[in-house]
Design a protein around this motif. Structure first.
Motif, PDB file in Angstrom:
ATOM      1  N   ILE A   1      31.560  27.392  33.827  1.00  0.00           N
ATOM      2  CA  ILE A   1      30.576  28.359  34.764  1.00  0.00           C
ATOM      3  C   ILE A   1      29.176  28.404  34.179  1.00  0.00           C
ATOM      4  O   ILE A   1      28.964  28.926  32.937  1.00  0.00           O
ATOM      5  N   TRP A   2      28.204  28.191  35.105  1.00  0.00           N
ATOM      6  CA  TRP A   2      26.890  28.722  34.852  1.00  0.00           C
ATOM      7  C   TRP A   2      26.220  29.707  35.638  1.00  0.00           C
ATOM      8  O   TRP A   2      26.132  29.138  36.960  1.00  0.00           O
ATOM      9  N   LEU A   3      25.855  30.814  35.452  1.00  0.00           N
ATOM     10  CA  LEU A   3      25.510  31.875  36.322  1.00  0.00           C
ATOM     11  C   LEU A   3      23.862  31.650  36.544  1.00  0.00           C
ATOM     12  O   LEU A   3      22.930  31.609  35.569  1.00  0.00           O
ATOM     13  N   TYR A   4      23.465  31.360  37.780  1.00  0.00           N
ATOM     14  CA  TYR A   4      22.213  31.104  38.202  1.00  0.00           C
ATOM     15  C   TYR A   4      21.583  32.393  38.383  1.00  0.00           C
ATOM     16  O   TYR A   4      20.328  32.606  38.241  1.00  0.00           O
ATOM     17  N   ALA A   5      22.236  33.341  39.065  1.00  0.00           N
ATOM     18  CA  ALA A   5      21.581  34.790  39.412  1.00  0.00           C
ATOM     19  C   ALA A   5      22.851  35.527  39.581  1.00  0.00           C
ATOM     20  O   ALA A   5      23.778  35.586  40.048  1.00  0.00           O
ATOM     21  N   GLY A   6      22.173  36.929  39.564  1.00  0.00           N
ATOM     22  CA  GLY A   6      23.250  38.003  39.490  1.00  0.00           C
ATOM     23  C   GLY A   6      23.791  38.366  38.368  1.00  0.00           C
ATOM     24  O   GLY A   6      23.508  38.028  37.110  1.00  0.00           O
ATOM     25  N   GLU A   7      25.248  38.775  38.394  1.00  0.00           N
ATOM     26  CA  GLU A   7      25.984  39.216  37.474  1.00  0.00           C
ATOM     27  C   GLU A   7      27.589  38.567  37.935  1.00  0.00           C
ATOM     28  O   GLU A   7      27.920  39.237  39.007  1.00  0.00           O
ATOM     29  N   LEU A   8      28.235  38.248  36.841  1.00  0.00           N
ATOM     30  CA  LEU A   8      29.812  37.915  37.288  1.00  0.00           C
ATOM     31  C   LEU A   8      30.563  38.090  36.338  1.00  0.00           C
ATOM     32  O   LEU A   8      30.284  37.777  34.958  1.00  0.00           O
ATOM     33  N   THR A   9      31.802  38.716  36.616  1.00  0.00           N
ATOM     34  CA  THR A   9      32.714  39.063  35.393  1.00  0.00           C
ATOM     35  C   THR A   9      33.983  38.276  35.751  1.00  0.00           C
ATOM     36  O   THR A   9      34.372  38.530  37.080  1.00  0.00           O
ATOM     37  N   VAL A  10      34.470  37.494  35.014  1.00  0.00           N
ATOM     38  CA  VAL A  10      35.583  36.665  34.966  1.00  0.00           C
ATOM     39  C   VAL A  10      36.586  37.176  34.044  1.00  0.00           C
ATOM     40  O   VAL A  10      36.504  37.535  33.008  1.00  0.00           O
ATOM     41  N   THR A  11      37.577  37.747  34.670  1.00  0.00           N
ATOM     42  CA  THR A  11      38.743  38.114  33.900  1.00  0.00           C
ATOM     43  C   THR A  11      40.045  37.220  34.226  1.00  0.00           C
ATOM     44  O   THR A  11      40.422  36.882  35.137  1.00  0.00           O
ATOM     45  N   MET A  12      40.509  36.710  32.969  1.00  0.00           N
ATOM     46  CA  MET A  12      41.901  35.974  32.935  1.00  0.00           C
ATOM     47  C   MET A  12      43.052  36.579  31.761  1.00  0.00           C
ATOM     48  O   MET A  12      42.690  36.967  30.806  1.00  0.00           O
ATOM     49  N   ASP A  13      43.953  37.149  32.499  1.00  0.00           N
ATOM     50  CA  ASP A  13      45.034  37.666  31.979  1.00  0.00           C
ATOM     51  C   ASP A  13      44.240  38.975  31.291  1.00  0.00           C
ATOM     52  O   ASP A  13      43.817  39.929  32.195  1.00  0.00           O
ATOM     53  N   SER A  14      44.207  39.094  30.053  1.00  0.00           N
ATOM     54  CA  SER A  14      43.803  40.472  29.647  1.00  0.00           C
ATOM     55  C   SER A  14      42.191  40.192  28.945  1.00  0.00           C
ATOM     56  O   SER A  14      41.847  41.046  28.529  1.00  0.00           O
ATOM     57  N   GLU A  15      41.610  38.997  29.170  1.00  0.00           N
ATOM     58  CA  GLU A  15      40.433  38.644  28.706  1.00  0.00           C
ATOM     59  C   GLU A  15      39.420  38.616  29.837  1.00  0.00           C
ATOM     60  O   GLU A  15      39.589  38.382  30.696  1.00  0.00           O
ATOM     61  N   ALA A  16      38.165  39.190  29.345  1.00  0.00           N
ATOM     62  CA  ALA A  16      37.116  39.607  30.491  1.00  0.00           C
ATOM     63  C   ALA A  16      35.743  39.047  29.802  1.00  0.00           C
ATOM     64  O   ALA A  16      35.560  39.171  28.595  1.00  0.00           O
ATOM     65  N   TRP A  17      35.136  38.581  30.664  1.00  0.00           N
ATOM     66  CA  TRP A  17      33.747  37.877  30.358  1.00  0.00           C
ATOM     67  C   TRP A  17      32.864  38.403  31.293  1.00  0.00           C
ATOM     68  O   TRP A  17      33.103  38.122  32.445  1.00  0.00           O
ATOM     69  N   THR A  18      31.602  39.140  30.912  1.00  0.00           N
ATOM     70  CA  THR A  18      30.627  39.434  31.946  1.00  0.00           C
ATOM     71  C   THR A  18      29.265  38.098  31.791  1.00  0.00           C
ATOM     72  O   THR A  18      28.727  38.441  30.641  1.00  0.00           O
ATOM     73  N   LEU A  19      28.969  37.662  32.704  1.00  0.00           N
ATOM     74  CA  LEU A  19      27.857  36.794  32.669  1.00  0.00           C
ATOM     75  C   LEU A  19      26.653  37.349  33.363  1.00  0.00           C
ATOM     76  O   LEU A  19      26.710  37.803  34.241  1.00  0.00           O
ATOM     77  N   ASN A  20      25.426  37.152  32.431  1.00  0.00           N
ATOM     78  CA  ASN A  20      24.244  37.456  33.279  1.00  0.00           C
ATOM     79  C   ASN A  20      23.658  36.114  33.605  1.00  0.00           C
ATOM     80  O   ASN A  20      23.971  35.308  33.017  1.00  0.00           O
TER      81      ASN A  20
ATOM     82  N   THR B   1      43.722  35.404  37.493  1.00  0.00           N
ATOM     83  CA  THR B   1      42.103  35.357  37.138  1.00  0.00           C
ATOM     84  C   THR B   1      41.555  35.990  38.184  1.00  0.00           C
ATOM     85  O   THR B   1      42.102  35.924  39.513  1.00  0.00           O
ATOM     86  N   THR B   2      40.326  36.793  38.018  1.00  0.00           N
ATOM     87  CA  THR B   2      39.701  37.389  38.802  1.00  0.00           C
ATOM     88  C   THR B   2      38.168  37.124  38.691  1.00  0.00           C
ATOM     89  O   THR B   2      37.807  36.681  37.635  1.00  0.00           O
ATOM     90  N   PHE B   3      37.545  37.177  39.871  1.00  0.00           N
ATOM     91  CA  PHE B   3      36.123  36.907  40.114  1.00  0.00           C
ATOM     92  C   PHE B   3      35.416  38.065  40.719  1.00  0.00           C
ATOM     93  O   PHE B   3      35.664  38.501  41.836  1.00  0.00           O
ATOM     94  N   SER B   4      34.572  38.908  39.859  1.00  0.00           N
ATOM     95  CA  SER B   4      33.750  39.927  40.450  1.00  0.00           C
ATOM     96  C   SER B   4      32.158  40.046  40.382  1.00  0.00           C
ATOM     97  O   SER B   4      31.844  39.892  39.007  1.00  0.00           O
ATOM     98  N   ALA B   5      31.661  40.217  41.523  1.00  0.00           N
ATOM     99  CA  ALA B   5      30.235  40.255  41.354  1.00  0.00           C
ATOM    100  C   ALA B   5      29.788  41.394  41.334  1.00  0.00           C
ATOM    101  O   ALA B   5      30.388  42.504  41.613  1.00  0.00           O
ATOM    102  N   HIS B   6      28.582  41.539  40.966  1.00  0.00           N
ATOM    103  CA  HIS B   6      27.848  42.868  40.432  1.00  0.00           C
ATOM    104  C   HIS B   6      27.871  43.469  42.067  1.00  0.00           C
ATOM    105  O   HIS B   6      27.639  42.729  42.906  1.00  0.00           O
ATOM    106  N   ASP B   7      27.545  44.887  41.823  1.00  0.00           N
ATOM    107  CA  ASP B   7      27.618  45.698  43.134  1.00  0.00           C
ATOM    108  C   ASP B   7      26.353  45.336  44.064  1.00  0.00           C
ATOM    109  O   ASP B   7      26.299  45.644  45.132  1.00  0.00           O
ATOM    110  N   THR B   8      25.211  45.191  43.505  1.00  0.00           N
ATOM    111  CA  THR B   8      24.027  45.207  44.450  1.00  0.00           C
ATOM    112  C   THR B   8      23.466  43.595  43.995  1.00  0.00           C
ATOM    113  O   THR B   8      22.528  43.266  45.079  1.00  0.00           O
ATOM    114  N   LEU B   9      23.539  43.079  42.998  1.00  0.00           N
ATOM    115  CA  LEU B   9      22.922  41.539  42.760  1.00  0.00           C
ATOM    116  C   LEU B   9      23.930  40.502  43.318  1.00  0.00           C
ATOM    117  O   LEU B   9      23.307  39.314  43.447  1.00  0.00           O
TER     118      LEU B   9
END
Length: 187
Positions: free
Chosen positions: A136-155, A168-176
């Motif tokens: 995954i390459w984040l072009y804009a905004g903020e994305l948090t990817v969680t897989m089992d117990s590990e989480a990464w927040t991409l800017n 697995t979960t994908f969570s977008a920033h609240d405003t971006l």
């Protein structure tokens, strides 16, 4: 460009897949955990499946989402013009998916543009294919990817690689929100 016939083609594809597996609606309901009534409405194109429902079907059929809907995708030899790139949207979760380069038997990777509206959240309880290689390459905004117990927040500009496993979960920033490119590679 959104293809107005896409929903009908997707419904036809899902019906054909079930028939190819020689499954009744009850069989597929049992294998996927989706109610028979919901499956019937999806196959009749009365409702559009959500990302979660498509993932459950992927698990039942043991294929990636792109492979599940690949017959729906417009195909080209090597070049994929913008108007040939199919778009699928899940209004419930706020997920917008454009197939930039679809899967093909002679290539290992596919390229997808994903957009999640602000505060969008997608949860997949199980991967369609265990260990699937993804980037995954984040072009804009903020994305948090969680897989089992590990989480990464991409800017903006960050990238992530992983082998898909577990919940697995994908969570977008609240405003971006989040706008990204996803590469999926078959083994």
């Amino acid at each position: 460009m959104h293809n107005p016939d896409y929903g009908k083609k997707l419904a036809t594809r899902l019906t054909e897949l079930r028939i190819q597996h020689n499954w009744s609606l009850d069989d597929l309901a049992c294998a996927s955990g989706i109610s028979r009534a919901s499956l019937s409405r999806i196959e009749r194109n009365e409702v559009s499946p959500t990302a979660d429902v498509l993932n459950q079907l992927c698990i039942a059929y043991r294929m990636t989402m792109s492979s599940l809907i690949s017959v729906v995708e417009e195909k080209a030899e090597s070049l994929f013009r913008s108007e040939q790139q199919s778009v699928w949207q899940d209004e419930t979760s706020g997920f917008h998916r454009r197939m930039l380069i679809p899967p093909a038997s002679q290539f290992r990777c596919e390229l997808i543009e994903g957009q999640l509206r602000p505060a969008a959240f997608i949860e997949y309880l199980s991967p369609p294919v265990q260990g699937l290689e993804q980037y995954i390459w984040l072009y804009a905004g903020e994305l948090t990817v969680t897989m089992d117990s590990e989480a990464w927040t991409l800017n903006k500009g960050d990238s992530l690689r992983f082998h898909l496993s577990g919940k697995t979960t994908f969570s977008a920033h609240d405003t971006l929100g989040a706008h990204y490119l996803l590469v999926i590679c078959k083994s």
